[in-house]
Structures are given as C-alpha cells and as structure tokens.
Write a protein that holds these residues in place. Structure first.
Motif, PDB file in Angstrom:
ATOM      1  N   GLN A 218      -2.503  -6.805   4.209  1.00 23.71           N
ATOM      2  CA  GLN A 218      -2.643  -5.660   3.315  1.00 23.71           C
ATOM      3  C   GLN A 218      -1.461  -5.596   2.370  1.00 23.71           C
ATOM      4  O   GLN A 218      -0.314  -5.715   2.771  1.00 23.71           O
ATOM      5  CB  GLN A 218      -2.690  -4.386   4.171  1.00 23.71           C
ATOM      6  CG  GLN A 218      -2.896  -3.123   3.402  1.00 23.71           C
ATOM      7  CD  GLN A 218      -4.365  -2.838   3.139  1.00 23.71           C
ATOM      8  OE1 GLN A 218      -5.207  -3.715   3.266  1.00 23.71           O
ATOM      9  NE2 GLN A 218      -4.677  -1.614   2.781  1.00 23.71           N
ATOM     10  N   GLY A 219      -1.736  -5.356   1.082  1.00 29.94           N
ATOM     11  CA  GLY A 219      -0.648  -5.155   0.143  1.00 29.94           C
ATOM     12  C   GLY A 219       0.135  -6.423  -0.135  1.00 29.94           C
ATOM     13  O   GLY A 219       1.281  -6.563   0.267  1.00 29.94           O
ATOM     14  N   GLU A 220      -0.466  -7.352  -0.832  1.00 28.29           N
ATOM     15  CA  GLU A 220       0.224  -8.576  -1.212  1.00 28.29           C
ATOM     16  C   GLU A 220       0.439  -8.562  -2.710  1.00 28.29           C
ATOM     17  O   GLU A 220      -0.490  -8.395  -3.484  1.00 28.29           O
ATOM     18  CB  GLU A 220      -0.613  -9.805  -0.832  1.00 28.29           C
ATOM     19  CG  GLU A 220      -0.747 -10.025   0.658  1.00 28.29           C
ATOM     20  CD  GLU A 220       0.565 -10.415   1.320  1.00 28.29           C
ATOM     21  OE1 GLU A 220       0.780 -10.032   2.475  1.00 28.29           O
ATOM     22  OE2 GLU A 220       1.379 -11.097   0.674  1.00 28.29           O
TER      23      GLU A 220
ATOM     24  N   SER B 137      -9.969  -0.010   2.956  1.00 27.58           N
ATOM     25  CA  SER B 137     -10.142   1.179   2.124  1.00 27.58           C
ATOM     26  C   SER B 137      -8.846   1.991   2.103  1.00 27.58           C
ATOM     27  O   SER B 137      -8.096   1.990   3.077  1.00 27.58           O
ATOM     28  CB  SER B 137     -11.268   2.046   2.683  1.00 27.58           C
ATOM     29  OG  SER B 137     -12.482   1.362   2.622  1.00 27.58           O
ATOM     30  N   ILE B 138      -8.604   2.659   1.005  1.00 27.26           N
ATOM     31  CA  ILE B 138      -7.343   3.379   0.845  1.00 27.26           C
ATOM     32  C   ILE B 138      -7.563   4.804   0.350  1.00 27.26           C
ATOM     33  O   ILE B 138      -8.574   5.099  -0.293  1.00 27.26           O
ATOM     34  CB  ILE B 138      -6.393   2.652  -0.137  1.00 27.26           C
ATOM     35  CG1 ILE B 138      -7.042   2.531  -1.518  1.00 27.26           C
ATOM     36  CG2 ILE B 138      -5.987   1.292   0.416  1.00 27.26           C
ATOM     37  CD1 ILE B 138      -6.097   1.999  -2.595  1.00 27.26           C
TER      38      ILE B 138
ATOM     39  N   SER C 253     -13.127  -1.990  -6.299  1.00 27.95           N
ATOM     40  CA  SER C 253     -14.164  -2.974  -5.971  1.00 27.95           C
ATOM     41  C   SER C 253     -13.532  -4.333  -5.686  1.00 27.95           C
ATOM     42  O   SER C 253     -14.018  -5.098  -4.854  1.00 27.95           O
ATOM     43  CB  SER C 253     -15.176  -3.088  -7.103  1.00 27.95           C
ATOM     44  OG  SER C 253     -14.575  -3.621  -8.265  1.00 27.95           O
ATOM     45  N   LYS C 254     -12.428  -4.615  -6.362  1.00 23.88           N
ATOM     46  CA  LYS C 254     -11.709  -5.880  -6.138  1.00 23.88           C
ATOM     47  C   LYS C 254     -10.532  -5.695  -5.198  1.00 23.88           C
ATOM     48  O   LYS C 254      -9.828  -6.654  -4.871  1.00 23.88           O
ATOM     49  CB  LYS C 254     -11.209  -6.444  -7.469  1.00 23.88           C
ATOM     50  CG  LYS C 254     -12.307  -6.887  -8.412  1.00 23.88           C
ATOM     51  CD  LYS C 254     -11.735  -7.469  -9.690  1.00 23.88           C
ATOM     52  CE  LYS C 254     -12.862  -7.904 -10.622  1.00 23.88           C
ATOM     53  NZ  LYS C 254     -12.342  -8.384 -11.925  1.00 23.88           N
ATOM     54  N   LYS C 255     -10.294  -4.458  -4.797  1.00 22.35           N
ATOM     55  CA  LYS C 255      -9.152  -4.140  -3.931  1.00 22.35           C
ATOM     56  C   LYS C 255      -7.866  -4.711  -4.540  1.00 22.35           C
ATOM     57  O   LYS C 255      -7.142  -5.500  -3.898  1.00 22.35           O
ATOM     58  CB  LYS C 255      -9.378  -4.666  -2.514  1.00 22.35           C
ATOM     59  CG  LYS C 255     -10.460  -3.905  -1.760  1.00 22.35           C
ATOM     60  CD  LYS C 255     -10.558  -4.340  -0.307  1.00 22.35           C
ATOM     61  CE  LYS C 255     -11.395  -3.382   0.522  1.00 22.35           C
ATOM     62  NZ  LYS C 255     -12.759  -3.224   0.039  1.00 22.35           N
ATOM     63  N   SER C 256      -7.619  -4.295  -5.765  1.00 24.06           N
ATOM     64  CA  SER C 256      -6.424  -4.791  -6.434  1.00 24.06           C
ATOM     65  C   SER C 256      -5.865  -3.735  -7.371  1.00 24.06           C
ATOM     66  O   SER C 256      -6.574  -2.828  -7.824  1.00 24.06           O
ATOM     67  CB  SER C 256      -6.735  -6.067  -7.203  1.00 24.06           C
ATOM     68  OG  SER C 256      -7.604  -5.791  -8.281  1.00 24.06           O
TER      69      SER C 256
END
Lengths: 112, 114
Positions: free
Chosen positions: A3-5, A28-29, A68-71
C-alpha cells in the motif's frame, strides 16, 4: 508492491521546473494525504484529498486522485530550492479509520 | 500555528531498560497516534488513542509497548524492556477528529538502543 508506493524514488530538477510524484495503493481508502519531511525532521502535512474528490489545490501544490486506478499524483509547480525534501503519500484505509499507511517516499532535490 | 511537541529529541538507552517518550498534542485534538520510522524504512503505524483508550494498534505494538495520557496535555509511549531493533525515530501525531482529518506530526524522538 505494498500500500502506498511512490515513484520515482528520487527526482532531481532545476529551480523553477515542475515536480511530479506519483503514488499507488491497493485497498479502498477514506482519503489520501501527502506529507513532506525535511532531513531529520518531522512530517509536515501538505494536503488531504478525500476519496470522492478528484483534484485539489493548495498554493503551488496540485493533487489528483484516481480511485479507479488507485493512484494519486502530487505536482509542485515552479519549484524552489526550499522544496528539497522527501515526500510521502499516506492512505487512510477505509476499514481501519485513522491508521495512516505510508509509502516509501520520493526524495526530491531542487537545484538552484 | 499550534504544533505537536515531542521530548526528548534524542534518547540513548541501554538494551533492556525502560524508556518513556513524551508528546504534547495540539490542545483541541481528540485523537493521538504513535508511528515509528526505522532508518531507511517507511513510517509505520504503532497505535491510535482516543477517549483514554487504545482504538487500534499494529502488530508491532506488543506487550512491551504501552501508551498513556497521564494528564490533560501529555501523551506518552513507554517501551518496557528495549531491544536493539527498537532503535528508530518515533513520531507522535494528533488529529482533531477521526475521518478525513489531517494528522499533525511532531519532530520525533530519535531512540538509540545500545
């Protein structure tokens, strides 16, 4: 990856240029936060973007979030030598509430 | 601007000794946290604290660790019997509330275990 790179791991630019740092995460955040850390110092909160927001501005900082891209990305415009620091994204993970999960950070060097 | 303050800035302790790290969170904040950062590694969550009790803790926060709010202003982290691997930077943080609130960090205490 965890998580979190963030990427890149290190970035070197000239004063006045823009700096872009990216962060990816897996779960999810609630929100995503960006922090700055000067060498040997604590973490300074820069900006918080909620999961239902797509973009946020604060002074020379612009943060985007694509769930949607988790970025996420952090853009620092018109960089200054004083912006030299490590930058971390931290995710407030939905199921855990206020526990922040930090990435490894991007080391930004702004040359004058 | 109000800030989180931590003392001491650097603590050197013999292995096996107890150590107490102190923090004064921002006065109107209700949630308090401890994180640690081993040299060259990520910042890791240890524990969160609200209403005089632990609300969440990580796997790192084992029986050697405890937290306390002994009065209306201080928030402490105690490590009962320190190990070499406890050497790290320990950060205290506080937030006004939970949920979509920024956490404000202190400058940290560098703990060195000999």
């Amino acid at each position: 990856s965890q998580q979190g790179e963030e990427d890149p791991q290190a970035l070197s630019i000239q004063e006045g240029e823009n700096a872009t740092m990216n962060c990816s995460y897996k779960t999810s955040i609630n929100n995503l936060q960006w922090y700055r850390q000067n060498s040997g110092r604590g973490l300074v909160h820069l900006i918080l973007i909620r999961s239902n927001e797509r973009e946020k501005h604060s002074g020379r900082l612009r943060v985007t979030l694509d769930t949607s891209k988790k970025s996420s990305s952090l853009l620092i415009t018109a960089s200054r030598a004083a912006d030299t620091a490590s930058y971390f994204c931290a995710t407030d993970v939905l199921e855990y509430g206020n526990k922040l999960v930090f990435g490894a950070g991007t080391i930004l060097r702004v040359k004058s | 601007e109000p800030e989180v303050t931590q003392t001491p800035s650097h603590q050197v302790t013999q292995m096996g000794q107890e150590v107490i790290l102190r923090c004064v969170p921002i006065s109107n904040h209700l949630y308090f946290y401890w994180y640690r950062q081993i040299l060259g590694q990520k910042v890791e969550f240890l524990v969160s604290f609200y209403n005089n009790e632990i609300s969440e803790k990580s796997e790192i926060f084992d029986d050697q660790f405890s937290v306390e709010r002994p009065d209306g202003s201080n928030f402490t982290l105690k490590i009962r019997s320190t190990k070499l691997e406890d050497s790290a930077m320990y950060f205290c943080a506080s937030s006004r509330d939970r949920g979509n609130q920024p956490q404000h960090f202190g400058d940290g205490t560098r703990l060195s275990i000999l």
